[in-house]
Design an enzyme around this catalytic site. Structure first.
Site, mmCIF file in Angstrom:
data_model
loop_
_atom_site.group_PDB
_atom_site.id
_atom_site.type_symbol
_atom_site.label_atom_id
_atom_site.label_comp_id
_atom_site.label_asym_id
_atom_site.label_seq_id
_atom_site.Cartn_x
_atom_site.Cartn_y
_atom_site.Cartn_z
ATOM 1 N N HIS A 1 -14.759 -85.641 -40.453
ATOM 2 C CA HIS A 1 -13.682 -86.225 -41.332
ATOM 3 C C HIS A 1 -14.344 -85.832 -42.669
ATOM 4 O O HIS A 1 -13.431 -85.843 -43.856
ATOM 5 C CB HIS A 1 -13.729 -87.586 -41.335
ATOM 6 C CG HIS A 1 -13.004 -88.265 -40.147
ATOM 7 N ND1 HIS A 1 -12.820 -89.763 -39.864
ATOM 8 C CD2 HIS A 1 -12.595 -87.787 -39.140
ATOM 9 C CE1 HIS A 1 -12.333 -89.868 -38.757
ATOM 10 N NE2 HIS A 1 -11.907 -88.445 -38.057
ATOM 11 N N ASP B 1 -16.571 -88.293 -37.068
ATOM 12 C CA ASP B 1 -16.171 -89.040 -38.193
ATOM 13 C C ASP B 1 -16.854 -88.152 -39.530
ATOM 14 O O ASP B 1 -17.046 -86.886 -39.350
ATOM 15 C CB ASP B 1 -16.757 -90.573 -38.279
ATOM 16 C CG ASP B 1 -15.612 -91.325 -39.025
ATOM 17 O OD1 ASP B 1 -15.564 -91.093 -39.996
ATOM 18 O OD2 ASP B 1 -15.230 -92.375 -38.384
#
Ligand SMILES: *[C@@H]1O[C@H](CO)[C@@H](O)[C@H](O)[C@H]1NC(C)=O
Ligand SMILES: *[C@@H]1O[C@H](CO)[C@@H](O)[C@H](O)[C@H]1NC(C)=O
Ligand SMILES: *[C@@H]1O[C@H](CO)[C@@H](O)[C@H](O)[C@H]1NC(C)=O
Ligand SMILES: *[C@@H]1O[C@H](CO)[C@@H](O)[C@H](O)[C@H]1NC(C)=O
Ligand SMILES: *[C@@H]1O[C@H](CO)[C@@H](O)[C@H](O)[C@H]1NC(C)=O
Ligand SMILES: *[C@@H]1O[C@H](CO)[C@@H](O)[C@H](O)[C@H]1NC(C)=O
Ligand SMILES: *[C@@H]1O[C@H](CO)[C@@H](O)[C@H](O)[C@H]1NC(C)=O
Ligand SMILES: *[C@@H]1O[C@H](CO)[C@@H](O)[C@H](O)[C@H]1NC(C)=O
Ligand SMILES: *[C@@H]1O[C@H](CO)[C@@H](O)[C@H](O)[C@H]1NC(C)=O
Ligand SMILES: *[C@@H]1O[C@H](CO)[C@@H](O)[C@H](O)[C@H]1NC(C)=O
Ligand SMILES: *[C@@H]1O[C@H](CO)[C@@H](O)[C@H](O)[C@H]1NC(C)=O
Length: 396
Positions: free
Chosen positions: A235, A212
């Site tokens: 991310h 993430d």
């Protein structure tokens, strides 16, 4: 029951004057959490030797400390008793989070070259079967002032690796984070760092492999510097998402992220804010992304001021989170081709809610099958020597 973990070393309790006390922990065979907490409360320096693995099976509340050194040379591990932890981790209402370990107070150093192991695999598999499962954050700095975490490896957190909540003057240096799933179930939500209601955080010289955000600046993150990070599989470096909760006002200001290598990621440098009915508001101001080298990234540069809101709705209910004084400079590398030739996407809400957005020295390319890079934008006037790459951004 009091754990059997022994406190050895030169205990100077009761001594007159400021003689520093040092305690060395060993494993008890059962839950070492209470002995670890007690040692940190009573000793100035707590050593976990290289050959020692502490088994922490109950949450650790190490708050309100002052002048402590935790020398973690060995391992602190959290055995994955999923039903226990999901019901007993310390709870934070912000984004409905729980944590294994809260560390707070002032003048604390956590170092030593050791490992904090979240034993994430059973969690990644359990989350795949239960998407509402509460999973613990590995380490939360809570109400911490002047804290340094350095030369530490953190493995397989079930959830975010590091949460800095109400912290000031915090440094993370030479930290390695690695969340790797060995099954088909990804290591989801394993953010590297999330900062919230915090000021003055430095994160530098670190290596991250996760699933993430590499670093995420959540509401009220100010005066922070990120430098020399090597992020893989993440991310990206994200401001936000902001303006999510109706009635709340979010501030993210004075953030510089520089010298970042970003590979195999969803995003590179990103700012995201909610639009739509019934959301919050805020300001994102003075954010610089400088000297990024990216490889195989879906969106190397992103502003999304219509986060999780389609264009029709975003036009009707523009974001109330204003974005101002942003610099993207010296950003090079390749996108993944995930969205064809797009290498940068700056999507603003209408009516000048994004202003003073400067783009300079961008050298981005899509994969070879796309001959021309596509720089997209909406509702924003760009400045800087790369503005021409985006063409006109005033159409909706
Ligand atoms: C850790 O301690 C708990 C509680 O005493 C125990 O049930 C568990 O078997 C221990 N696990 C390891 C890996 O030592
Ligand atoms: C942690 O301990 C402090 C001091 O005892 C206490 O005030 C605080 O409520 C505890 N925090 C949690 C989350 O239990
Ligand atoms: C899923 O996780 C939630 C939160 O931890 C828990 O309340 C619920 O019982 C779990 N559901 C199942 C089917 O295990
Ligand atoms: C993460 O761990 C995996 C599995 O042990 C290893 O293959 C990979 O190289 C590690 N990545 C980093 C960045 O340490
Ligand atoms: C980097 O991320 C990719 C994609 O998630 C993964 O396959 C690879 O093992 C990671 N490399 C390291 C060194 O961790
Ligand atoms: C952020 O700080 C401002 C100014 O102090 C405050 O009004 C607001 O409530 C804070 N927001 C959050 C989410 O803490
Ligand atoms: C941002 O930095 C400037 C210059 O140091 C300072 O005046 C301002 O107060 C900072 N803003 C916030 C929100 O901390
Ligand atoms: C912008 O933020 C940086 C820190 O990231 C700070 O050094 C600088 O003073 C800030 N500039 C302004 C005008 O606030
Ligand atoms: C946009 O989102 C709204 C709310 O979810 C939905 O009602 C509407 O149909 C969507 N419009 C389009 C064009 O997708
Ligand atoms: C762009 O600048 C023009 C001229 O100053 C202004 O009229 C327009 O509103 C601006 N558009 C946006 C989206 O800021
Ligand atoms: C660039 O990407 C946008 C968004 O996907 C698309 O609408 C547009 O047609 C693309 N432009 C070109 C020249 O391919």
């Amino acid at each position: 029951m009091r754990s059997l973990a022994s406190l050895l070393g030169a205990l100077a309790l009761g001594a007159v004057g400021a003689v520093a006390s040092s305690c060395t922990l060993s494993a008890s065979g059962g839950d070492d959490g209470p002995a670890f907490v007690a040692a940190v409360q009573s000793c100035d320096t707590v050593i976990i030797p290289q050959s020692t693995t502490l088994n922490v099976s109950t949450p650790m509340n190490m708050t309100g400390l002052s002048n402590k050194h935790i020398s973690l040379q060995g391992t602190v591990m959290f055995p994955p008793d999923i039903p226990y932890w999901s019901g007993h981790g310390y709870y934070f209402p912000f984004q409905d989070q729980i944590t294994f370990w809260i560390l707070g107070g002032e003048n604390i150093l956590l170092d030593g070259g050791g490992i904090i192991d979240g034993v994430g695999q059973p969690w990644y598999d359990a989350f795949a079967a239960n998407s509402t499962l509460l999973r613990p954050i590995l380490l939360t700095l809570f109400q911490a002032t002047t804290v340094t975490v350095q030369d530490i490896t953190m493995l397989n957190s079930p959830e975010w690796f590091n949460f800095v909540n109400e912290g000031q003057n915090i440094v993370f240096n030479q930290v390695t984070l690695n969340a790797t799933s060995t099954s088909k179930n990804l290591a989801k939500n394993t953010d590297g760092w999330d900062t919230y209601r915090s000021d003055g955080v430095i994160i530098q010289n670190s290596i991250i492999n996760n699933g993430d955000d590499c670093v995420s600046f959540k509401p009220n993150s100010t005066n922070m510097i990120i430098s020399n990070l090597h992020c893989n599989g993440s991310h990206g470096i994200s401001v936000g998402s902001l303006g999510q909760y109706a009635g709340e006002y979010d501030i993210v200001a004075n953030i510089t992220s520089m010298n970042v290598y970003m590979a195999n990621a969803e995003n590179g440098a990103r700012i995201k804010a909610f639009a739509g009915p019934n959301v919050g508001s805020g300001i994102v101001k003075n954010i610089t992304f400088q000297n990024f080298v990216e490889f195989n990234v879906d969106y190397p540069i992103v502003i999304d001021q219509c986060y999780e809101t389609n264009a029709t709705l975003c036009a009707q209910y523009p974001s109330n989170t204003y974005i101002q004084d942003i610099i993207f400079t010296d950003i090079s590398g390749t996108s993944s081709g995930n969205e064809k030739a797009v290498v940068a996407a700056l999507t603003c809400s209408p009516d000048g809610r994004c202003s003073d957005i400067n783009v300079a020295n961008l050298h981005l390319a899509p994969p070879p099958q796309y001959p021309v890079a596509n720089y997209t934008c909406q509702n924003v006037n760009l400045t800087g020597n790369a503005a021409y790459l985006f063409g006109s951004c005033t159409t909706t």
